[in-house]
Write an enzyme that holds these catalytic residues in place. Structure first.
Site, PDB file in Angstrom:
ATOM      1  CB  THR A   1      -0.911  -0.018   1.241  1.00 14.56           C
ATOM      2  OG1 THR A   1      -1.697  -1.203   1.184  1.00 14.56           O
ATOM      3  CG2 THR A   1      -1.824   1.186   1.303  1.00 14.56           C
ATOM      4  CD  GLU A   2       3.446   3.141  -3.758  1.00 14.50           C
ATOM      5  OE1 GLU A   2       3.147   4.189  -4.376  1.00 14.50           O
ATOM      6  OE2 GLU A   2       4.322   2.344  -4.124  1.00 14.50           O
TER       7      GLU A   2
ATOM      8  CB  ALA B   1      -1.306   2.860  -4.749  1.00 13.66           C
TER       9      ALA B   1
ATOM     10  CB  SER C   1      -8.911  -0.220  -3.202  1.00 13.28           C
ATOM     11  OG  SER C   1      -9.465  -0.237  -1.905  1.00 13.28           O
TER      12      SER C   1
ATOM     13  CB  ILE D   1       4.277  -1.140   6.434  1.00 17.46           C
ATOM     14  CG1 ILE D   1       4.205  -0.393   5.094  1.00 17.46           C
ATOM     15  CG2 ILE D   1       5.056  -2.446   6.334  1.00 17.46           C
ATOM     16  CD1 ILE D   1       3.369  -1.049   4.017  1.00 17.46           C
TER      17      ILE D   1
ATOM     18  CD  GLN E   1     -27.630  -1.032  21.153  1.00 17.46           C
ATOM     19  OE1 GLN E   1     -26.671  -0.414  20.696  1.00 17.46           O
ATOM     20  NE2 GLN E   1     -28.731  -0.445  21.553  1.00 17.46           N
TER      21      GLN E   1
ATOM     22  N   GLY F   1     -25.084  -1.936  26.903  1.00 13.25           N
ATOM     23  CA  GLY F   1     -25.694  -0.618  27.077  1.00 13.25           C
ATOM     24  C   GLY F   1     -24.624   0.443  27.271  1.00 13.25           C
TER      25      GLY F   1
ATOM     26  CD  GLU G   1      -3.954  -9.809   4.758  1.00  9.10           C
ATOM     27  OE1 GLU G   1      -4.306 -10.691   3.962  1.00  9.10           O
ATOM     28  OE2 GLU G   1      -3.192 -10.008   5.719  1.00  9.10           O
ATOM     29  N   GLY G   2      -7.568  -5.737   1.875  1.00  5.46           N
ATOM     30  CA  GLY G   2      -8.678  -5.564   0.946  1.00  5.46           C
ATOM     31  C   GLY G   2      -9.954  -5.244   1.687  1.00  5.46           C
TER      32      GLY G   2
HETATM   33  N1  COS Z   1      -4.519 -14.724  -8.579  1.00  2.12           N
HETATM   34  C1  COS Z   1      -3.746 -14.676  -9.683  1.00  2.12           C
HETATM   35  N2  COS Z   1      -3.873 -13.702 -10.618  1.00  2.12           N
HETATM   36  C2  COS Z   1      -4.806 -12.748 -10.407  1.00  2.12           C
HETATM   37  C3  COS Z   1      -5.637 -12.744  -9.271  1.00  2.12           C
HETATM   38  C4  COS Z   1      -5.472 -13.789  -8.334  1.00  2.12           C
HETATM   39  N3  COS Z   1      -6.218 -13.852  -7.249  1.00  2.12           N
HETATM   40  N4  COS Z   1      -6.463 -11.677  -9.327  1.00  2.12           N
HETATM   41  C5  COS Z   1      -6.185 -11.017 -10.464  1.00  2.12           C
HETATM   42  N5  COS Z   1      -5.190 -11.677 -11.121  1.00  2.12           N
HETATM   43  C6  COS Z   1      -4.604 -11.312 -12.414  1.00  2.12           C
HETATM   44  C7  COS Z   1      -5.677 -11.221 -13.497  1.00  2.12           C
HETATM   45  O1  COS Z   1      -5.851 -12.481 -14.116  1.00  2.12           O
HETATM   46  C8  COS Z   1      -5.077 -10.217 -14.440  1.00  2.12           C
HETATM   47  O2  COS Z   1      -4.103 -10.881 -15.200  1.00  2.12           O
HETATM   48  P1  COS Z   1      -3.638 -10.398 -16.700  1.00  2.12           P
HETATM   49  O3  COS Z   1      -2.674  -9.277 -16.497  1.00  2.12           O
HETATM   50  O4  COS Z   1      -2.961 -11.617 -17.267  1.00  2.12           O
HETATM   51  O5  COS Z   1      -4.870  -9.985 -17.432  1.00  2.12           O
HETATM   52  C9  COS Z   1      -4.341  -9.256 -13.514  1.00  2.12           C
HETATM   53  O6  COS Z   1      -4.086  -9.990 -12.305  1.00  2.12           O
HETATM   54  C10 COS Z   1      -5.139  -8.015 -13.188  1.00  2.12           C
HETATM   55  O7  COS Z   1      -6.367  -8.383 -12.607  1.00  2.12           O
HETATM   56  P2  COS Z   1      -7.588  -7.379 -12.482  1.00  2.12           P
HETATM   57  O8  COS Z   1      -7.926  -6.861 -13.845  1.00  2.12           O
HETATM   58  O9  COS Z   1      -8.654  -8.058 -11.710  1.00  2.12           O
HETATM   59  O10 COS Z   1      -6.909  -6.180 -11.635  1.00  2.12           O
HETATM   60  P3  COS Z   1      -7.458  -4.792 -11.095  1.00  2.12           P
HETATM   61  O11 COS Z   1      -6.426  -3.780 -11.290  1.00  2.12           O
HETATM   62  O12 COS Z   1      -8.818  -4.530 -11.595  1.00  2.12           O
HETATM   63  O13 COS Z   1      -7.475  -5.015  -9.494  1.00  2.12           O
HETATM   64  C11 COS Z   1      -8.317  -5.729  -7.386  1.00  2.12           C
HETATM   65  C12 COS Z   1      -8.095  -6.038  -8.869  1.00  2.12           C
HETATM   66  C13 COS Z   1      -9.086  -4.435  -7.159  1.00  2.12           C
HETATM   67  C14 COS Z   1      -9.105  -6.899  -6.874  1.00  2.12           C
HETATM   68  C15 COS Z   1      -6.932  -5.647  -6.684  1.00  2.12           C
HETATM   69  O14 COS Z   1      -6.246  -4.494  -7.054  1.00  2.12           O
HETATM   70  C16 COS Z   1      -7.038  -5.747  -5.167  1.00  2.12           C
HETATM   71  O15 COS Z   1      -7.145  -6.835  -4.611  1.00  2.12           O
HETATM   72  N6  COS Z   1      -6.960  -4.579  -4.485  1.00  2.12           N
HETATM   73  C17 COS Z   1      -6.934  -4.576  -3.033  1.00  2.12           C
HETATM   74  C18 COS Z   1      -5.547  -4.602  -2.567  1.00  2.12           C
HETATM   75  C19 COS Z   1      -5.468  -4.919  -1.133  1.00  2.12           C
HETATM   76  O16 COS Z   1      -6.012  -5.898  -0.657  1.00  2.12           O
HETATM   77  N7  COS Z   1      -4.752  -4.083  -0.397  1.00  2.12           N
HETATM   78  C20 COS Z   1      -4.634  -4.279   1.002  1.00  2.12           C
HETATM   79  C21 COS Z   1      -3.238  -4.066   1.424  1.00  2.12           C
HETATM   80  S1  COS Z   1      -2.301  -5.476   1.391  1.00  2.12           S
HETATM   81  S2  COS Z   1      -2.173  -5.910   3.277  1.00  2.12           S
END
Ligand code: COS
Length: 394
Positions: free
Chosen positions: A126-127, A130, A132, A157, A335, A338, A362-363
């Site tokens: 995470t940044e 950046a 989600s 972190i 709740q 109270g 973690e999302g």
């Molecule tokens: N396993 C393997 N590959 C994966 C995957 C998974 N679970 N999920 C996605 N991919 C792959 C896709 O197949 C795609 O591959 P290609 O480049 O070959 O097309 C690529 O990764 C991109 O996938 P997608 O289009 O779904 O990516 P997005 O940018 O739309 O992002 C989300 C997807 C939003 C789900 C992702 O950015 C996410 O999980 N964000 C949350 C991050 C997070 O949890 N942060 C918390 C901090 S970490 S403690």
């Protein structure tokens, strides 16, 4: 056949974690929460009894515990205190991409470091801009000869201020979106600066730091998997660790439920213990159901991993449901108490504050819903073992 009975070995692991939570964590949890105390002694004790790094392979000094073992441990430790549970579990998050993409040499060196001594590692994804949207990250890694030079800042972190090494995601191709991200293992040195220790609403005994990398050089062999394949490594990591978060959320919910149930039997209003009132009984019944369902989803998502199967959908089901359940159960526990639930002399307000992070880290719960919707509407065909082989071979 579907059988939810734990084996003797699984029951033993759960008992070990429960006893540890009861004897070592619970007695200090509320005080550590109040003072945001770093649980240094508890880390050492947990490491000694094998409650840290348990899922690492035996050849790197781990116990090679299964993912199911991991969720059993996670629930019990978080029942003790989710902040301390997070602190003890973060090494597994940092280690996952190393296991998936590191060479034998890198695995032996960095995973061995965690099992030889009670050292810590952190996962730096995470940044500031950046969260989600992982692809929006700005940290860069530029290849110079046989090294990469990393520059950028990471936030939120876990264990960041105390880690000896970091799994760091950085752009190796700024114009390629998610296909321009690479993952590295980065030892801590003078160029790695801990910018800030966050003062948090909940999870207060866990360390959450801002970390910046300033011309940080790592050998090219510290690249995990192929260059520009870091995004997938991060997603595969989260598939493996979200069941653990679901289990921790279940642990918080269970703690809140137990306190509230006990309190409802003691607290008298209108001449009877409040547990005699149907309004309270229904809340307790709903809490119990949510906890059972959260636990079963966490177990299911872990079983799939133990079977070597992709669990993206089930992992997000578990993480989303258990996190939302923890928030609801902890709020309802307040709740039931109270007005007393709202003050710090009673245990449940801490649990409500701790539960909140489960819907965020973690999302977020919204990201889990996004993953679930995509898996339903546009299922990805990923031959994950092949991806892993490719990463491991790189
Ligand atoms: N396993 C393997 N590959 C994966 C995957 C998974 N679970 N999920 C996605 N991919 C792959 C896709 O197949 C795609 O591959 P290609 O480049 O070959 O097309 C690529 O990764 C991109 O996938 P997608 O289009 O779904 O990516 P997005 O940018 O739309 O992002 C989300 C997807 C939003 C789900 C992702 O950015 C996410 O999980 N964000 C949350 C991050 C997070 O949890 N942060 C918390 C901090 S970490 S403690």
């Amino acid at each position: 056949m579907i059988d939810f009975t734990l084996t003797e070995q699984q029951r033993n692991i759960r008992e070990l974690a429960h006893d540890f939570a009861q004897k070592e964590i619970r007695p200090v949890a509320w005080e550590y929460d109040r003072d945001a105390t770093w649980p240094e002694q508890i880390i050492r004790k947990a490491w000694d009894v094998g409650l840290m790094n348990s899922q690492l392979p035996e050849k790197y000094g781990g116990a090679e515990a299964s993912y199911v073992d991991g969720v059993l441990i996670g629930e019990e430790l978080a029942w003790g205190c989710a902040a301390i549970g997070t602190t003890l579990g973060t090494n597994e998050l940092a280690a996952a991409p190393v296991l998936l993409g590191g060479s034998e040499k890198i695995k032996a060196e960095f995973l061995g470091m965690l099992t030889e001594e009670p050292k810590l590692a952190s996962f730096c994804l995470t940044e500031p801009d950046a969260g989600s949207d992982v692809s929006a990250m700005r940290t860069t890694a530029v290849r110079r000869g046989d090294k990469y030079v990393i520059n950028g800042s990471k936030v939120f972190i876990s264990n960041g201020g105390y880690a000896d090494w970091y799994t760091v995601y950085a752009k190796t191709d700024k114009d390629a979106g998610h296909r321009g991200i690479s993952a590295f293992v980065v030892p801590r040195d003078d160029t790695v600066i801990v910018d800030k220790h966050e003062d948090k609403m909940g999870l207060r005994a866990s360390n959450t730091a801002g970390i910046s990398f300033n011309e940080t050089e790592v050998p090219a062999e510290n690249l995990l998997g192929d260059e520009n394949h870091g995004f997938k490594l991060a997603m595969m990591t989260l598939d493996r660790t979200r069941p653990g978060v679901a289990a921790m959320a279940t642990g918080i919910a269970r703690a809140a439920f137990e306190f509230a149930t006990e309190y409802s039997k003691q607290r008298v209003q209108f001449g009877v213990p409040i547990a005699m009132h149907q309004a309270i009984q229904f809340m307790i019944a709903d809490m119990a159901t949510e906890i059972e369902a959260a636990r079963l989803l966490a177990w299911q998502s872990a079983v799939l991993l133990d079977q070597g199967r992709r669990n993206t959908l089930q992992s997000s089901h578990a993480k989303r449901f258990a996190a939302d359940a923890a928030m609801k159960v902890a709020t309802d526990a307040v709740q039931i108490y109270g007005g007393y639930g709202f003050i710090k002399d009673y245990p449940v307000e801490k649990l409500m504050r701790d539960a909140k992070i489960m819907q965020l880290y973690e999302g977020t719960s919204q990201i889990q819903r996004l993953v679930i919707a995509r898996e339903i509407l546009l299922p990805r065909q990923v031959d994950e073992p092949a991806v892993e082989r490719q990463l491991a071979a790189a």
